[in-house]
Design a protein around this motif. Structure first.
Motif, PDB file in Angstrom:
ATOM      1  N   HIS A 126       7.688   4.860  10.908  1.00 16.84           N
ATOM      2  CA  HIS A 126       6.544   4.599  11.894  1.00 16.84           C
ATOM      3  C   HIS A 126       5.274   4.935  11.168  1.00 16.84           C
ATOM      4  CE1 HIS A 126       3.792   5.620  15.346  1.00 16.84           C
ATOM      5  NE2 HIS A 126       3.350   6.554  14.540  1.00 16.84           N
ATOM      6  N   ALA A 127       5.005   5.734  10.053  1.00 20.46           N
ATOM      7  CA  ALA A 127       3.942   5.515   9.169  1.00 20.46           C
ATOM      8  C   ALA A 127       3.676   4.247   8.503  1.00 20.46           C
ATOM      9  CB  ALA A 127       4.141   6.756   8.146  1.00 20.46           C
ATOM     10  N   VAL A 128       4.907   3.525   8.071  1.00 20.14           N
ATOM     11  CA  VAL A 128       4.881   2.229   7.314  1.00 20.14           C
ATOM     12  C   VAL A 128       4.381   1.288   8.411  1.00 20.14           C
ATOM     13  CG1 VAL A 128       6.211   0.624   6.292  1.00 20.14           C
ATOM     14  CG2 VAL A 128       6.478   2.913   5.608  1.00 20.14           C
ATOM     15  N   GLN A 129       5.258   1.258   9.755  1.00 20.57           N
ATOM     16  CA  GLN A 129       4.809   0.109  10.528  1.00 20.57           C
ATOM     17  C   GLN A 129       3.352   0.381  11.193  1.00 20.57           C
ATOM     18  OE1 GLN A 129       8.167   0.784  13.646  1.00 20.57           O
ATOM     19  NE2 GLN A 129       9.492  -0.558  12.332  1.00 20.57           N
ATOM     20  N   SER A 130       2.853   1.726  11.309  1.00 26.05           N
ATOM     21  CA  SER A 130       1.695   1.729  11.958  1.00 26.05           C
ATOM     22  C   SER A 130       0.408   1.688  10.626  1.00 26.05           C
ATOM     23  CB  SER A 130       1.587   3.010  12.663  1.00 26.05           C
ATOM     24  OG  SER A 130       1.797   4.079  11.700  1.00 26.05           O
ATOM     25  N   ASN A 131       0.742   1.384   9.659  1.00 30.04           N
ATOM     26  CA  ASN A 131      -0.443   1.515   8.676  1.00 30.04           C
ATOM     27  C   ASN A 131      -1.276   0.176   8.717  1.00 30.04           C
ATOM     28  OD1 ASN A 131      -1.485   2.075   6.050  1.00 30.04           O
ATOM     29  ND2 ASN A 131      -0.168   0.471   5.357  1.00 30.04           N
ATOM     30  N   ARG A 132      -2.364   0.363   8.729  1.00 32.93           N
ATOM     31  CA  ARG A 132      -3.405  -0.505   8.706  1.00 32.93           C
ATOM     32  C   ARG A 132      -4.221  -0.808   7.399  1.00 32.93           C
ATOM     33  NH1 ARG A 132      -0.660  -1.748  12.082  1.00 32.93           N
ATOM     34  NH2 ARG A 132      -0.793  -1.683  14.377  1.00 32.93           N
ATOM     35  N   ASP A 133      -3.841   0.126   6.562  1.00 31.13           N
ATOM     36  CA  ASP A 133      -4.527  -0.005   5.461  1.00 31.13           C
ATOM     37  C   ASP A 133      -3.745  -0.874   4.215  1.00 31.13           C
ATOM     38  OD1 ASP A 133      -5.894   0.730   2.991  1.00 31.13           O
ATOM     39  OD2 ASP A 133      -5.318   2.757   2.859  1.00 31.13           O
ATOM     40  N   PRO A 134      -4.522  -1.786   3.941  1.00 34.37           N
ATOM     41  CA  PRO A 134      -3.934  -2.940   2.951  1.00 34.37           C
ATOM     42  C   PRO A 134      -3.802  -2.291   1.594  1.00 34.37           C
ATOM     43  CG  PRO A 134      -6.247  -3.500   3.387  1.00 34.37           C
ATOM     44  CD  PRO A 134      -5.808  -2.341   4.151  1.00 34.37           C
ATOM     45  N   LYS A 135      -4.578  -1.337   1.299  1.00 36.45           N
ATOM     46  CA  LYS A 135      -4.349  -0.744  -0.075  1.00 36.45           C
ATOM     47  C   LYS A 135      -3.181   0.162  -0.295  1.00 36.45           C
ATOM     48  CE  LYS A 135      -9.290  -0.714  -1.044  1.00 36.45           C
ATOM     49  NZ  LYS A 135     -10.415   0.225  -1.215  1.00 36.45           N
ATOM     50  N   ALA A 136      -2.485   0.827   0.960  1.00 32.57           N
ATOM     51  CA  ALA A 136      -1.200   1.738   0.999  1.00 32.57           C
ATOM     52  C   ALA A 136      -0.319   1.126   0.163  1.00 32.57           C
ATOM     53  CB  ALA A 136      -0.917   2.007   2.247  1.00 32.57           C
ATOM     54  N   GLU A 137       0.484   1.860  -0.747  1.00 31.72           N
ATOM     55  CA  GLU A 137       1.613   1.442  -1.401  1.00 31.72           C
ATOM     56  C   GLU A 137       2.789   2.471  -1.062  1.00 31.72           C
ATOM     57  OE1 GLU A 137       0.027   1.181  -5.460  1.00 31.72           O
ATOM     58  OE2 GLU A 137       0.418  -1.151  -5.176  1.00 31.72           O
ATOM     59  N   PHE A 138       3.558   2.259   0.045  1.00 32.00           N
ATOM     60  CA  PHE A 138       4.320   3.003   0.556  1.00 32.00           C
ATOM     61  C   PHE A 138       5.598   2.764  -0.577  1.00 32.00           C
ATOM     62  CE2 PHE A 138       2.124   3.223   4.461  1.00 32.00           C
ATOM     63  CZ  PHE A 138       2.258   4.460   4.748  1.00 32.00           C
ATOM     64  N   GLY A 139       6.140   3.891  -0.948  1.00 35.55           N
ATOM     65  CA  GLY A 139       7.358   3.989  -1.745  1.00 35.55           C
ATOM     66  C   GLY A 139       6.667   4.083  -3.515  1.00 35.55           C
ATOM     67  N   LYS A 140       5.438   4.091  -3.550  1.00 31.71           N
ATOM     68  CA  LYS A 140       4.745   4.133  -4.912  1.00 31.71           C
ATOM     69  C   LYS A 140       3.880   5.537  -5.023  1.00 31.71           C
ATOM     70  CE  LYS A 140       5.238  -0.735  -5.962  1.00 31.71           C
ATOM     71  NZ  LYS A 140       4.571  -1.967  -6.166  1.00 31.71           N
ATOM     72  N   GLY A 141       4.218   6.322  -4.172  1.00 31.55           N
ATOM     73  CA  GLY A 141       3.146   7.408  -3.980  1.00 31.55           C
ATOM     74  C   GLY A 141       2.074   7.679  -3.153  1.00 31.55           C
ATOM     75  N   GLU A 142       2.316   7.196  -1.902  1.00 33.31           N
ATOM     76  CA  GLU A 142       1.376   7.039  -0.877  1.00 33.31           C
ATOM     77  C   GLU A 142       1.542   8.476  -0.071  1.00 33.31           C
ATOM     78  OE1 GLU A 142      -1.112   5.129   0.444  1.00 33.31           O
ATOM     79  OE2 GLU A 142      -1.231   6.693   1.898  1.00 33.31           O
ATOM     80  N   ILE A 143       0.386   9.158  -0.022  1.00 34.21           N
ATOM     81  CA  ILE A 143       0.432  10.455   0.538  1.00 34.21           C
ATOM     82  C   ILE A 143       0.801  10.221   2.035  1.00 34.21           C
ATOM     83  CG2 ILE A 143      -2.071  10.628   1.520  1.00 34.21           C
ATOM     84  CD1 ILE A 143      -0.112  13.330  -0.388  1.00 34.21           C
ATOM     85  N   ARG A 144       0.548   9.246   2.850  1.00 30.26           N
ATOM     86  CA  ARG A 144       0.934   9.386   4.190  1.00 30.26           C
ATOM     87  C   ARG A 144       2.634   9.252   4.212  1.00 30.26           C
ATOM     88  NH1 ARG A 144      -3.660   5.101   5.721  1.00 30.26           N
ATOM     89  NH2 ARG A 144      -3.550   4.824   3.417  1.00 30.26           N
ATOM     90  N   GLY A 145       3.139   8.750   3.246  1.00 27.89           N
ATOM     91  CA  GLY A 145       4.793   8.863   3.073  1.00 27.89           C
ATOM     92  C   GLY A 145       5.319  10.057   2.900  1.00 27.89           C
ATOM     93  N   VAL A 146       4.475  11.305   2.641  1.00 26.47           N
ATOM     94  CA  VAL A 146       4.763  12.392   2.428  1.00 26.47           C
ATOM     95  C   VAL A 146       4.526  13.130   3.874  1.00 26.47           C
ATOM     96  CG1 VAL A 146       4.345  14.678   1.395  1.00 26.47           C
ATOM     97  CG2 VAL A 146       4.623  12.670   0.108  1.00 26.47           C
TER      98      VAL A 146
END
Lengths: 173, 488
Positions: B279-299
């Motif tokens: 859900h966090a990945v799908q709802s992300n609107r931040d183009p700078k977010a890098e899920f899987g590489k240390g994105e705090i929202r992934g925690v």
């Protein structure tokens, strides 16, 4: 590839064994009154049918399905084993730890828990893991204190006496 | 209801119940933090210790431990890249990269903040659900409760792994095992193979410890070595707290998702973190977010969800007596041991006990979040202990926990037998939760079936609307599970 093929056939046979077990349960339940046999019969019939179908499924498609199921966490309920148990060393370690588990039961049967459990901890640390004397003796002392303090003094658990002491007529507890 | 809430709070805060809560929290930190152990192992180990406790004290101990394993499991997920429990698998995706970047403190700050928050949200949802659930449960009779058991087993079997047919078969096997011993209807011994030990039935504690703890110990023994590769954490604890506050809307959404998943029997810890992460990945609107590489929202997402899930999972256990997971099955066992019968009992005459569970959940979550923020560096060192030193300690706990079931060597034979079964199931990818659920639910389902047939014949199958709805839900569960398997 040979061990993998063999393993899914073994799995298929185990499931077939479950089908037989369910069937035997249904047969056995026929001797009981309805109130007692109703639930075993329903579960047994359902289990037998599903087991037979699943056994065939695994036998025919097991290899392909196993690739999906067993490799890594994929949202399933369990964290799957990430150890390659097909290697000889891993298999050897598996047998060794299983030997320790059986040893705890055998040791308790022979000597009783208050001796067997600390003895297991000491032997596992000193002989099995080659830890130093300080760690081995220190942790063993902690376990003795834990067993005696918590289980004997707080919970008042009953201890298994050990067949050796029964045979010798010595009453420890 | 307010009076019961007040009484439940006083019961938990009174001594020695509060002491047991603190003890449970301390143990929960350990069980969550050490990979291979979990809330399930902790619940199984602690259950025998509650036999002589009063209900408030027992609930304080068990809930204190259970509530916070989803908080402390973050430690090994972030530091080691190894999930402390099944519910923290997704935390690794970004938590471990954060630790490698020297931002472990930030990851912990965010994780603990949203864990505490998620736990409270889950508890609040549990409270809000009581007025709605109470009249619903009171309208249920034996046929409905039996069908709820069937639905629960079907859902747990079909959804708790990625091989639904295996899960359902395992559930049926567990129900078969639950019939060992004297029949509850007329005392006829069943499937006891001439062994007097089996006449009283299979005790749940050795079964659960065998199924879930021994395979982990074997795996730890085979893998060997030290666990931690990241001994020191970088600064940034408060940065993480600020991140959590900044992403409060994501945390709230994921907490609600977590509570909802916890409510559905058979889902729970194994998927809650992945759903929230997705859900966090799908709802992300931040183009700078890098899920899987240390994105705090992934925690933040999985950690908010897995704590809220605890409150949600209590709803079917308390309201219907249908445990949504193996851990809840043990909690159900604890209720029964203390003479508390889930369902109408816990929502009416013993509502204070229900609130004591909720308060324990809230207090434990908030307390742990603060405590762990202060001492994570020290606690993390436990996970650096060599497996070879941990194993004998864990085994002493496992064997003595099993011994407390009936205090006969038969308990250990059950432990080893179920341990072997659990190991093979784990190796072959068979879901294990249905076994624990089936052994607990079996006698309950059989009792409700017997009452239903005795009182209504078979007419209850087509004359009661709720029964028909539950049958349709069960069939739909089985249909979708079968379809999913066919697609694979």
């Amino acid at each position: 590839m040979v061990p993998r093929i063999r393993e899914h056939y073994i799995e298929s046979l185990v499931v077939l064994g479950l089908a037989v077990m369910f069937a035997l349960g249904v047969v056995t339940a026929r001797e009981w009154p309805l109130k007692t046999s109703l639930f075993p019969t329903i579960i047994g019939v359902a289990g037998c049918i599903i087991a037979v179908v699943l056994s065939l499924w695994i036998g025919v498609r097991g290899g392909a399905e196993k690739e999906e199921v067993s490799e890594g966490p994929s949202g399933a309920a369990d964290i799957f084993l990430d150890v390659n148990l097909r290697s000889g060393e891993a298999l050897k370690r598996t047998f060794i730890i299983c030997g320790w588990l059986v040893g705890i039961v055998a040791g308790t049967w022979l000597l009783g828990q208050l001796i067997a459990m600390p003895l297991f901890v000491f032997l596992y640390l000193k002989v099995g893991s080659r830890e130093g004397w300080l760690v081995s003796l220190g942790l063993t002392a902690c376990v003795i204190a834990f067993l005696y303090g918590v289980f004997d003094q707080v919970i008042h658990a009953s201890w298994y006496e050990g067949e050796l002491f029964r045979f010798l007529g010595i009453e420890l507890f | 209801m307010l009076e019961a809430a007040h009484q439940g709070l006083l019961g938990i805060l009174a001594w020695p119940a509060f002491g047991y809560l603190l003890l449970g929290v301390t143990l929960g930190v350990f069980f969550g933090m050490v990979p291979g152990l979990s809330g399930l192992s902790g619940m199984a180990i602690l259950l025998p210790f509650t036999f002589d406790l009063a209900p408030y004290e027992a609930m304080a101990l068990l809930m204190g431990m259970y509530a916070i394993t989803s908080t402390s499991d973050t430690i090994s997920s972030v530091l080691l890249g190894v999930p402390g429990t099944a519910g923290s698998q997704a935390t690794i995706m970004d938590g471990y990269p954060l630790a490698k970047k020297g931002e472990a403190g930030r990851a912990f700050g965010a994780a603990y903040t949203v864990s505490g928050f998620g736990g409270v949200v889950g508890a609040v949802l549990l409270i809000l659900s009581i007025p709605v659930l109470s009249p619903l449960v009171l309208s249920f009779g034996s046929p409905e409760f039996f069908l709820l058991g069937v639905l629960g087993m079907a859902m747990v079997g079909a959804l708790s792994g990625n091989a639904p047919a295996k899960g359902i078969l395992v559930g049926l096997l567990a129900l078969q095992l639950s019939m060992i011993g004297y029949s509850p209807q007329d005392g006829i011994p069943r499937f006891w193979f001439g062994a007097p030990y089996l006449l009283e039935g299979l005790p749940i504690v050795p079964c659960v410890l065998g199924l879930f703890s021994l395979p982990e110990v074997i795996e730890l023994a085979v893998r060997r070595g030290t666990l931690s590769e990241v001994p020191e954490m970088g600064k940034g604890l408060w940065d993480g707290v600020r991140d959590a506050a900044h992403n409060w809307w994501l945390a709230l959404r994921c907490a609600v998702i977590g509570a909802y998943i916890g409510f559905i029997p058979g889902l729970g810890a194994s998927i809650v973190d992945w759903v929230a992460y997705g859900h966090a990945v799908q709802s992300n609107r931040d183009p700078k977010a890098e899920f899987g590489k240390g994105e705090i929202r992934g925690v933040i997402a999985p950690e908010a969800a897995n704590n809220a899930m605890k409150g949600g999972s209590l709803i079917p256990t308390i309201a219907f007596g249908i445990p949504g997971s193996a851990t809840m099955a043990i909690l159900l066992g604890a209720f029964l041991i203390h003479g508390i019968y889930p369902g109408p009992d816990l929502l009416s005459t013993r509502l204070d006990v229900t609130f004591s569970v909720i308060w324990a959940l809230v207090i434990a979550n908030v307390l742990t979040a603060f405590v762990l923020m202060g001492c994570t560096n020290y606690l993390a060192k436990v996970t650096t202990i060599r497996g070879s030193v941990l194993i004998p300690i864990i085994l002493v706990l496992v064997f003595m926990g099993s011994w407390m079931a009936t205090q006969e060597l038969g308990d250990w034979f059950v432990l080893l037998s179920l341990g072997g079964l659990g190991y093979l199931m784990k190796r072959w990818g068979w879901p294990r939760p249905p076994i624990a659920l089936g052994i607990v639910l079996g006698p309950i389902m059989e009792r409700y079936l017997d009452i239903s047939v005795s009182r209504y014949g078979w007419a209850w199958l087509w004359e009661r609307p709720i029964v028909i709805i539950l049958i349709l839900m069960t069939l739909a569960t089985l249909y979708y599970a079968a379809r999913a398997q066919m697609r694979r």
